[in-house]
Design a protein around this motif. Structure first.
Motif, PDB file in Angstrom:
ATOM      1  N   GLY A 109      41.786 -22.175  -2.267  1.00 26.83           N
ATOM      2  CA  GLY A 109      40.674 -22.968  -1.753  1.00 26.83           C
ATOM      3  C   GLY A 109      39.821 -22.243  -0.732  1.00 26.83           C
ATOM      4  O   GLY A 109      39.143 -22.883   0.086  1.00 26.83           O
ATOM      5  N   ARG A 110      39.839 -20.915  -0.744  1.00 24.63           N
ATOM      6  CA  ARG A 110      39.038 -20.146   0.209  1.00 24.63           C
ATOM      7  C   ARG A 110      37.639 -19.880  -0.353  1.00 24.63           C
ATOM      8  O   ARG A 110      37.413 -19.923  -1.556  1.00 24.63           O
ATOM      9  N   THR A 111      36.723 -19.565   0.551  1.00 21.57           N
ATOM     10  CA  THR A 111      35.381 -19.136   0.164  1.00 21.57           C
ATOM     11  C   THR A 111      35.182 -17.716   0.678  1.00 21.57           C
ATOM     12  O   THR A 111      35.010 -17.508   1.878  1.00 21.57           O
ATOM     13  N   PRO A 112      35.272 -16.699  -0.203  1.00 19.36           N
ATOM     14  CA  PRO A 112      35.143 -15.318   0.273  1.00 19.36           C
ATOM     15  C   PRO A 112      33.691 -14.963   0.581  1.00 19.36           C
ATOM     16  O   PRO A 112      32.758 -15.580   0.050  1.00 19.36           O
ATOM     17  N   TRP A 113      33.519 -13.958   1.423  1.00 24.69           N
ATOM     18  CA  TRP A 113      32.185 -13.489   1.818  1.00 24.69           C
ATOM     19  C   TRP A 113      32.049 -12.022   1.424  1.00 24.69           C
ATOM     20  O   TRP A 113      32.882 -11.185   1.757  1.00 24.69           O
ATOM     21  N   ARG A 114      30.976 -11.719   0.716  1.00 30.16           N
ATOM     22  CA  ARG A 114      30.749 -10.349   0.256  1.00 30.16           C
ATOM     23  C   ARG A 114      30.607  -9.358   1.417  1.00 30.16           C
ATOM     24  O   ARG A 114      30.780  -8.159   1.228  1.00 30.16           O
ATOM     25  N   GLY A 115      30.284  -9.845   2.592  1.00 31.42           N
ATOM     26  CA  GLY A 115      30.175  -8.961   3.745  1.00 31.42           C
ATOM     27  C   GLY A 115      31.494  -8.305   4.122  1.00 31.42           C
ATOM     28  O   GLY A 115      31.510  -7.288   4.821  1.00 31.42           O
ATOM     29  N   ASP A 116      32.625  -8.875   3.676  1.00 33.78           N
ATOM     30  CA  ASP A 116      33.935  -8.270   3.923  1.00 33.78           C
ATOM     31  C   ASP A 116      34.254  -7.145   2.934  1.00 33.78           C
ATOM     32  O   ASP A 116      35.207  -6.395   3.145  1.00 33.78           O
ATOM     33  N   TRP A 117      33.489  -7.059   1.855  1.00 37.42           N
ATOM     34  CA  TRP A 117      33.806  -6.150   0.748  1.00 37.42           C
ATOM     35  C   TRP A 117      33.402  -4.724   1.109  1.00 37.42           C
ATOM     36  O   TRP A 117      32.267  -4.451   1.480  1.00 37.42           O
ATOM     37  N   ARG A 118      34.368  -3.811   1.000  1.00 41.78           N
ATOM     38  CA  ARG A 118      34.126  -2.383   1.223  1.00 41.78           C
ATOM     39  C   ARG A 118      34.115  -1.651  -0.121  1.00 41.78           C
ATOM     40  O   ARG A 118      35.008  -1.868  -0.943  1.00 41.78           O
ATOM     41  N   LEU A 119      33.138  -0.759  -0.316  1.00 46.75           N
ATOM     42  CA  LEU A 119      33.081   0.097  -1.503  1.00 46.75           C
ATOM     43  C   LEU A 119      33.308   1.539  -1.089  1.00 46.75           C
ATOM     44  O   LEU A 119      32.574   2.070  -0.254  1.00 46.75           O
ATOM     45  N   VAL A 120      34.327   2.165  -1.671  1.00 47.42           N
ATOM     46  CA  VAL A 120      34.579   3.589  -1.424  1.00 47.42           C
ATOM     47  C   VAL A 120      33.700   4.392  -2.374  1.00 47.42           C
ATOM     48  O   VAL A 120      33.725   4.176  -3.584  1.00 47.42           O
ATOM     49  N   ARG A 121      32.893   5.313  -1.819  1.00 48.58           N
ATOM     50  CA  ARG A 121      31.974   6.105  -2.656  1.00 48.58           C
ATOM     51  C   ARG A 121      32.000   7.559  -2.220  1.00 48.58           C
ATOM     52  O   ARG A 121      32.194   7.879  -1.039  1.00 48.58           O
ATOM     53  N   GLU A 122      31.763   8.455  -3.182  1.00 46.49           N
ATOM     54  CA  GLU A 122      31.514   9.858  -2.869  1.00 46.49           C
ATOM     55  C   GLU A 122      30.074   9.967  -2.373  1.00 46.49           C
ATOM     56  O   GLU A 122      29.145   9.585  -3.088  1.00 46.49           O
ATOM     57  N   VAL A 123      29.919  10.451  -1.151  1.00 50.43           N
ATOM     58  CA  VAL A 123      28.594  10.522  -0.531  1.00 50.43           C
ATOM     59  C   VAL A 123      28.390  11.914   0.050  1.00 50.43           C
ATOM     60  O   VAL A 123      29.274  12.455   0.719  1.00 50.43           O
ATOM     61  N   PHE A 124      27.223  12.480  -0.210  1.00 56.75           N
ATOM     62  CA  PHE A 124      26.857  13.739   0.459  1.00 56.75           C
ATOM     63  C   PHE A 124      25.347  13.728   0.685  1.00 56.75           C
ATOM     64  O   PHE A 124      24.567  13.512  -0.246  1.00 56.75           O
ATOM     65  N   VAL A 125      24.947  13.967   1.918  1.00 53.73           N
ATOM     66  CA  VAL A 125      23.538  13.958   2.294  1.00 53.73           C
ATOM     67  C   VAL A 125      23.156  15.328   2.844  1.00 53.73           C
ATOM     68  O   VAL A 125      23.878  15.898   3.669  1.00 53.73           O
ATOM     69  N   ALA A 126      22.037  15.849   2.375  1.00 49.59           N
ATOM     70  CA  ALA A 126      21.491  17.113   2.880  1.00 49.59           C
ATOM     71  C   ALA A 126      19.979  16.964   2.983  1.00 49.59           C
ATOM     72  O   ALA A 126      19.412  15.925   2.619  1.00 49.59           O
ATOM     73  N   GLU A 127      19.319  17.979   3.475  1.00 53.36           N
ATOM     74  CA  GLU A 127      17.868  17.874   3.679  1.00 53.36           C
ATOM     75  C   GLU A 127      17.115  17.699   2.364  1.00 53.36           C
ATOM     76  O   GLU A 127      16.073  17.037   2.319  1.00 53.36           O
ATOM     77  N   THR A 128      17.628  18.292   1.265  1.00 53.25           N
ATOM     78  CA  THR A 128      16.975  18.170  -0.036  1.00 53.25           C
ATOM     79  C   THR A 128      18.001  17.771  -1.084  1.00 53.25           C
ATOM     80  O   THR A 128      19.215  17.956  -0.906  1.00 53.25           O
ATOM     81  N   ASP A 129      17.504  17.245  -2.207  1.00 53.69           N
ATOM     82  CA  ASP A 129      18.393  16.886  -3.311  1.00 53.69           C
ATOM     83  C   ASP A 129      19.124  18.113  -3.851  1.00 53.69           C
ATOM     84  O   ASP A 129      20.327  18.046  -4.158  1.00 53.69           O
ATOM     85  N   ALA A 130      18.410  19.217  -3.964  1.00 50.29           N
ATOM     86  CA  ALA A 130      19.006  20.436  -4.519  1.00 50.29           C
ATOM     87  C   ALA A 130      20.146  20.942  -3.638  1.00 50.29           C
ATOM     88  O   ALA A 130      21.209  21.356  -4.127  1.00 50.29           O
ATOM     89  N   GLU A 131      19.932  20.896  -2.331  1.00 47.69           N
ATOM     90  CA  GLU A 131      20.969  21.360  -1.413  1.00 47.69           C
ATOM     91  C   GLU A 131      22.175  20.428  -1.454  1.00 47.69           C
ATOM     92  O   GLU A 131      23.331  20.869  -1.433  1.00 47.69           O
ATOM     93  N   ALA A 132      21.934  19.125  -1.538  1.00 47.28           N
ATOM     94  CA  ALA A 132      23.032  18.159  -1.600  1.00 47.28           C
ATOM     95  C   ALA A 132      23.854  18.356  -2.868  1.00 47.28           C
ATOM     96  O   ALA A 132      25.094  18.286  -2.841  1.00 47.28           O
ATOM     97  N   TRP A 133      23.179  18.621  -3.997  1.00 47.75           N
ATOM     98  CA  TRP A 133      23.887  18.867  -5.264  1.00 47.75           C
ATOM     99  C   TRP A 133      24.754  20.123  -5.151  1.00 47.75           C
ATOM    100  O   TRP A 133      25.923  20.129  -5.529  1.00 47.75           O
ATOM    101  N   LYS A 134      24.169  21.179  -4.601  1.00 44.30           N
ATOM    102  CA  LYS A 134      24.894  22.443  -4.461  1.00 44.30           C
ATOM    103  C   LYS A 134      26.122  22.287  -3.559  1.00 44.30           C
ATOM    104  O   LYS A 134      27.203  22.809  -3.852  1.00 44.30           O
ATOM    105  N   LEU A 135      25.991  21.540  -2.456  1.00 39.26           N
ATOM    106  CA  LEU A 135      27.079  21.410  -1.491  1.00 39.26           C
ATOM    107  C   LEU A 135      28.108  20.348  -1.886  1.00 39.26           C
ATOM    108  O   LEU A 135      29.166  20.266  -1.276  1.00 39.26           O
ATOM    109  N   SER A 136      27.793  19.554  -2.895  1.00 40.75           N
ATOM    110  CA  SER A 136      28.758  18.548  -3.370  1.00 40.75           C
ATOM    111  C   SER A 136      29.381  19.010  -4.681  1.00 40.75           C
ATOM    112  O   SER A 136      30.559  19.409  -4.721  1.00 40.75           O
ATOM    113  N   VAL A 137      28.608  19.011  -5.745  1.00 45.19           N
ATOM    114  CA  VAL A 137      29.111  19.440  -7.058  1.00 45.19           C
ATOM    115  C   VAL A 137      29.605  20.876  -7.013  1.00 45.19           C
ATOM    116  O   VAL A 137      30.644  21.218  -7.589  1.00 45.19           O
ATOM    117  N   GLY A 138      28.888  21.737  -6.287  1.00 46.39           N
ATOM    118  CA  GLY A 138      29.241  23.150  -6.250  1.00 46.39           C
ATOM    119  C   GLY A 138      30.213  23.531  -5.160  1.00 46.39           C
ATOM    120  O   GLY A 138      30.456  24.711  -4.930  1.00 46.39           O
TER     121      GLY A 138
END
Length: 371
Positions: A227-256
Motif C-alpha cells: 500500500g505504499r506510493t513510491p516517488w521517482r525522486g528516490d530512484w537512482r540510475l547507475v550510468r557510464e559517464v565521461f565529460v570532456a571539453e569536446t565530444d571527440a576528446e570524451a570518446w577518446k578518453l572513455s572508449v579508448g
C-alpha cells in the motif's frame, strides 16, 4: 536531479589491492570537494576486476577523509554475512559517520561467489537469504527484546538483560536506521520489488535506458503489495559517464581508455555469459555480436562535451519517465587521474546547473525513502 557515484569498485587485474583502494579513496575525496551527494561501494569476492570483499573498510576510511559526502556499501552481499554481526557493525559505522552512512544491500549475482560460499543462486536461494537477513537486521535495530528468530537460514536471538548489565545495546545513530538502498539488474527484479515494498532507495544498474524504464514497474509492483506510493525522486540510475571539453576528446578518453578496456575485457563478456546482453540493446533486433564497447558508448553511455551530456541526460530522463539521481559508474583512471578528475568536475560544475531543475513530481501520499 543530483549526481552521486557508484564504485564496484573496478580496477584492472594488474592493479595491486592497496593501490586500487588508494585510488578509490582519492576519488571519494574529489567527490566530496566537488559537492557530489553520495557514493556507494560494492562488495565482491571472486572477480579480479571488482576486487573489494569488504566495502566497510573503504567506507570507514573515506568517512574520515571527507566532510559532506554520504557514503555506504552498495551493497553488502547479505547471504555472506551473519545478520546479527552485520547489524552491529553497520550500526557502529553509522555512529562513526555522524549520520552520513547509507546502507546498501544486495543478493549477490556472481556464480563464482555463490560457489565460494556454497549458496544456490540458480534456485534463488541468494534472494531468499537476503530477505531473511534484512528482516533480522531491521528487527535488531528497531524491536526490543527478548525475541527469537528461527528462519530458514539463521537462528538469532535478541536476549534479555543478563547479570543486570549485559544486554544488546548497539543501534544506529540515524533512527530508525540509515537510508537503505537496493540495486537491481534484471527485468521484474526481485530486489527492486523489495525496494518498493519496504520504501527503500532503488538503484538501477547501467543498462540501456529503454530497458531500465521497466525497472520502475518492479518498484511500483512491490509498493502495491504494502500500500505504499513510491516517488521517482528516490530512484537512482547507475550510468557510464565521461565529460570532456569536446565530444571527440570524451570518446577518446572513455572508449579508448579504461572505460573501454573494462567493458571489453570484463563487463561485456560477463553479461554475455549470463545471457544478459539483451539488457544493453536499444532494440531486440540487434544481434549479440553487435553489442560492442562502441555500441554501448553510442546507445547507453553518457559521454561527450558538457552540451552533449546535458542533451543525453534530458533524453534519458524523458525516456524512463523521470528519476532523482545519476550515479556515475566508477572506473580506475589511476594512470590518467586528471582526465577523471576533470570529467567529474565538468559534470558537477557545467552540467548540473542545466539539469538540476529535472525533479519528478511527488505523488500524493508519497514520501521520500530517506525521510
Amino acid at each position: 536531479m543530483e549526481f552521486g557515484y557508484f564504485a564496484m569498485p573496478s580496477h584492472p587485474p594488474e592493479r595491486g589491492l592497496k593501490a586500487g583502494h588508494d585510488w578509490d579513496l582519492q576519488v571519494l575525496r574529489w567527490l566530496d570537494e566537488l559537492g557530489y551527494t553520495e557514493a556507494w561501494i560494492g562488495e565482491h569476492h571472486t572477480a579480479p576486476w571488482e576486487p573489494h570483499p569488504a566495502p566497510d573498510l573503504l567506507v570507514a576510511q573515506s568517512l574520515m577523509q571527507t566532510k559532506r559526502l554520504r557514503i555506504g556499501p552498495g551493497g553488502f552481499l547479505l547471504p555472506y554475512h551473519h545478520p546479527a554481526e552485520l547489524a552491529n557493525r553497520v550500526a557502529m559505522l553509522d555512529h562513526l559517520s555522524e549520520g552520513r552512512l547509507m546502507f546498501g544491500v544486495a543478493a549477490s549475482g556472481l556464480p563464482s561467489d555463490w560457489a565460494m560460499f556454497n549458496v544456490d543462486g540458480m534456485s534463488g536461494q541468494n534472494r531468499d537469504m537476503t530477505r531473511e537477513a534484512l528482516e533480522i537486521i531491521l528487527r535488531l535495530w528497531t524491536e526490543d527484546g527478548p525475541w527469537h528468530h528461527e528462519g530458514r537460514y539463521w537462528k538469532v536471538d535478541k536476549p534479555d538483560t543478563m547479570f543486570g548489565f549485559l544486554k544488546p545495546h548497539i543501534r544506529p545513530l540515524q533512527q530508525p536506521h540509515p537510508p537503505i538502498g537496493v540495486a537491481g539488474l534484471s527485468k521484474n527484479s526481485d530486489t527492486l520489488k523489495l525496494a518498493g515494498e519496504r520504501g527503500f532507495l532503488p538503484l538501477s544498474l547501467n543498462l540501456n535506458p529503454a530497458y531500465v524504464s521497466s525497472h520502475w514497474d518492479s518498484v511500483e509492483a512491490g509498493a502495491r503489495k504494502t500500500g505504499r506510493t513510491p516517488w521517482r525522486g528516490d530512484w537512482r540510475l547507475v550510468r557510464e559517464v565521461f565529460v570532456a571539453e569536446t565530444d571527440a576528446e570524451a570518446w577518446k578518453l572513455s572508449v579508448g581508455s579504461m572505460m573501454g578496456r573494462m567493458m571489453g575485457e570484463y563487463f561485456l563478456p560477463l553479461l554475455s555469459n549470463f545471457g544478459f546482453k539483451e539488457y544493453l540493446k536499444h532494440s531486440p533486433e540487434v544481434a549479440d555480436s553487435e553489442v560492442t564497447v562502441e555500441y554501448c558508448a553510442r546507445h547507453n553511455w553518457i559521454v561527450g562535451s558538457p552540451k552533449t551530456v546535458i542533451e543525453k541526460l534530458e533524453k534519458v530522463y524523458e525516456e524512463v519517465g523521470g528519476f532523482g539521481q545519476i550515479l556515475v559508474f566508477g572506473f580506475d583512471y589511476a594512470e590518467n587521474p586528471e582526465a577523471w578528475r576533470t570529467s567529474l568536475g565538468l559534470l558537477q560544475q557545467e552540467v548540473l546547473p542545466k539539469v538540476k531543475h529535472l525533479v519528478p513530481p511527488k505523488p500524493e501520499g508519497a514520501r521520500a525513502a530517506a525521510e
